[in-house]
Design a protein around this motif. Structure first.
Motif, short mmCIF file in Angstrom:
data_model
loop_
_atom_site.label_atom_id
_atom_site.label_comp_id
_atom_site.label_asym_id
_atom_site.label_seq_id
_atom_site.Cartn_x
_atom_site.Cartn_y
_atom_site.Cartn_z
N GLY A 63 -2.97 4.72 -2.52
CA GLY A 63 -3.78 3.58 -3.00
C GLY A 63 -3.28 2.25 -2.45
N ASP A 64 -4.12 1.25 -2.60
CA ASP A 64 -3.76 -0.11 -2.16
C ASP A 64 -2.83 -0.77 -3.18
N GLY A 65 -2.09 -1.76 -2.68
CA GLY A 65 -1.25 -2.54 -3.60
C GLY A 65 -2.12 -3.50 -4.40
N GLY A 66 -1.65 -3.91 -5.58
CA GLY A 66 -2.41 -4.87 -6.41
C GLY A 66 -2.24 -6.29 -5.88
N ARG A 67 -3.18 -7.13 -6.21
CA ARG A 67 -3.14 -8.53 -5.80
C ARG A 67 -2.09 -9.28 -6.62
N GLY A 68 -1.42 -10.22 -6.00
CA GLY A 68 -0.47 -11.04 -6.75
C GLY A 68 -1.20 -12.06 -7.60
N GLY A 69 -0.58 -12.54 -8.66
CA GLY A 69 -1.23 -13.51 -9.54
C GLY A 69 -1.35 -14.88 -8.88
N ASP A 70 -2.45 -15.58 -9.16
CA ASP A 70 -2.63 -16.96 -8.67
C ASP A 70 -1.95 -17.94 -9.62
N GLY A 109 0.85 -1.19 0.00
CA GLY A 109 0.00 0.00 0.00
C GLY A 109 0.89 1.24 0.00
N CYS A 110 0.32 2.35 -0.39
CA CYS A 110 1.14 3.55 -0.57
C CYS A 110 0.80 4.61 0.49
N VAL A 111 1.82 5.32 0.96
CA VAL A 111 1.58 6.46 1.84
C VAL A 111 1.75 7.72 1.00
N GLY A 116 -2.94 -7.40 -1.85
CA GLY A 116 -2.19 -6.15 -1.79
C GLY A 116 -2.39 -5.47 -0.44
N GLY A 117 -1.42 -4.68 -0.02
CA GLY A 117 -1.56 -3.98 1.26
C GLY A 117 -2.45 -2.74 1.11
N PHE A 118 -3.03 -2.32 2.23
CA PHE A 118 -3.85 -1.11 2.20
C PHE A 118 -2.96 0.13 2.13
#
Ligand SMILES: Nc1nc2c(ncn2[C@@H]2O[C@H](COP(=O)(O)OP(=O)(O)OP(=O)(O)O)[C@@H](O)[C@H]2O)c(=O)[nH]1
Length: 344
Positions: free
Chosen positions: A37-44, A19-21, A123-125
Motif C-alpha cells: 500500500g501507499d504511505g499516508g499523507r503527512g499532516g498540514d 510506500g510498502c513493498v 505518501g510514497g507509492f
C-alpha cells in the motif's frame, strides 16, 4: 489583561509515509502479485482567524507546532493513516510574516479565514503502483515526501475603533477602566501601561472597542519611550481620544508634544477625527478649569471637552462624541465589506 503583539512560531508539516513493498501470500496461491500500500499523507499546518481572541499570548507558552507524519503503507494493499492537520488559532487581524519579519505570508482579517502554512508531504507509492505488463513483481516503492519546516512571526495589529492617546499619567488607564470591561493596571507613575489594553465600551446601546496606548513622550516616533511601538495599533482605528492632564501647569505644551509625535509618526493618525478632553477636572477649581480649557483650545483650534474619569464627570458625553465618529465608519464597512474592524 496582558497583551502580546508579536510571537515567533516554529512549524513543521508531517512527512509522508513510505510506500510498502509486499507480495500477496496466501495458501495455494503461488506468485501472488504485489500488494504494498501507499504511505499516508503527512499532516498540514494551517492558521485560522477566530473570533473572541485578542492577544497572541498563547503563543508565548507554545511555540512549536509539528504535525504528525503519515504512517507507512502496509501489505494487503493497506494505505498508511494520514497525519492529522494542525490549526493555529489566531485572533482576527493577525498578520503572518516570514522569518525576516518583513515578507507577509498572510493577513487574516476575516473570522474563519484560513491559510495553509506548511503542506504535509505526500505518501510514497507502494509497489502495487509499479505493477505493469512488463514488470509483474516490482520490488520498488517510493519513500514519502518530507514535511516542510518554517519559522514564522505572528503579528497582531489591534483593530480598535478608538485609540487613547496622551502623555504618560494623563489618566488613560483610569478612563478605560471606568468605561469598559478592561481592568488595566493603574498607578501614579508614568509608563504603567506597558502593554496596550483593549476594552469594550457600551454607550446608548452600541458597543465599540477602545485601546489604551502607552504614554507618548517627546521623540516617541523616533524610538524614544515605548509609545511608538504601539502607535501602529491605532493606525486603523476610526477615531482618537486625546486626554490632557488638567492638573498640568502647561496643558498647551503637553498637547503640542502629543500632536507633534502623532504627526511625525504618521500623517494617517494625525488626519483621524479626534476628540480632545481635559481630564481630572475634579481636582481643579472652576477658574482653573476655564483658564486651561481656553489655553488648550487656543493651542489645538478645536473645542475641548471637560472630564473626570475618577468622578465619572463628563464621561458619557466623551463616549457619545467618540461614537458619533465611529458610527459612520461602521456603516461604510458593512457596505464595502472590506477591512471590517474586529468585533469582540
Ligand atoms: N484627580 C484625578 N486623578 C486621576 C483621574 N484620572 C486618572 N487620575 C490619576 O492619574 C494617575 C495616572 O493615571 P493612569 O490612568 O495610570 O494614567 P495613564 O495615562 O494610563 O498613564 P500611563 O499608563 O503611564 O501612560 C493615577 O494616579 C490616577 O489615579 C481623574 O479623573 N482625576
Amino acid at each position: 489583561m496582558k497583551f502580546l503583539d508579536l510571537a515567533k512560531v516554529y512549524i513543521r508539516s508531517g512527512g509522508g509515509g513510505a510506500g510498502c513493498v509486499s507480495f500477496r501470500r496466501e495458501k495455494f496461491i503461488e506468485y501472488g502479485g504485489p500488494d504494498g500500500g501507499d504511505g499516508g499523507r503527512g499532516g498540514d499546518v494551517w492558521a485560522e482567524a477566530v473570533e473572541g481572541l485578542n492577544t497572541l499570548i498563547d503563543f508565548r507558552y507554545q511555540q512549536h507546532f509539528f504535525a504528525k507524519s503519515g504512517q507507512h503503507g502496509m501489505g494487503s494493499q493497506m494505505t498508511g493513516k494520514s497525519g492529522d492537520d494542525i490549526v493555529l488559532r489566531v485572533p482576527v487581524g493577525t498578520e503572518i510574516l516570514e522569518e525576516d519579519e518583513e515578507t507577509v505570508v498572510a493577513d487574516l482579517t476575516e473570522p474563519g479565514q484560513r491559510v495553509l502554512l506548511a503542506k504535509g508531504g505526500n505518501g510514497g507509492f507502494g509497489n502495487l503502483h509499479f505493477k505493469s505488463s512488463t514488470n509483474r513483481a516490482p520490488r520498488n516503492a517510493n519513500p514519502g515526501l518530507a514535511g516542510v519546516e518554517r519559522t514564522l512571526w505572528l503579528r497582531l495589529k489591534l483593530i480598535a475603533d478608538a485609540g487613547l492617546v496622551g502623555l504618560p499619567n494623563a489618566g488613560k488607564s483610569t478612563f478605560l477602566a471606568a468605561v469598559s470591561n478592561a481592568r488595566p493596571k493603574i498607578a501614579d507613575y508614568p509608563f504603567t501601561t506597558l502593554h496596550p489594553n483593549l476594552g469594550v465600551v457600551g454607550i446608548d446601546g452600541h458597543e465599540f472597542v477602545m485601546a489604551d496606548i502607552p504614554g507618548l513622550i517627546e521623540g516617541a516616533s523616533e524610538g524614544r519611550g515605548i509609545g511608538d511601538r504601539f502607535l501602529g495599533h491605532i493606525e486603523r482605528s476610526a477615531t482618537l481620544l486625546h486626554l490632557v492632564d488638567g492638573t498640568s501647569e502647561d496643558v498647551a505644551g503637553d498637547a503640542r508634544t502629543v500632536l507633534t509625535e502623532l504627526e511625525a509618526y504618521s500623517p494617517v493618525l494625525m488626519a483621524k477625527p479626534r476628540v480632545t478632553a481635559l481630564n481630572k477636572i475634579d481636582a481643579l477649581d472652576d477658574e482653573t478649569i476655564a483658564e486651561r480649557k481656553a489655553q488648550l483650545e487656543a493651542e489645538i483650534g478645536t473645542p475641548v471637552m471637560l472630564m473626570s474619569a475618577v468622578a465619572k464627570q463628563g464621561v458619557t458625553d466623551v463616549l457619545r462624541a467618540l461614537w458619533s465618529r465611529i458610527q459612520p465608519t461602521r456603516h461604510q464597512d458593512s457596505n464595502d465589506d472590506v477591512d471590517a474592524p474586529w468585533r469582540p
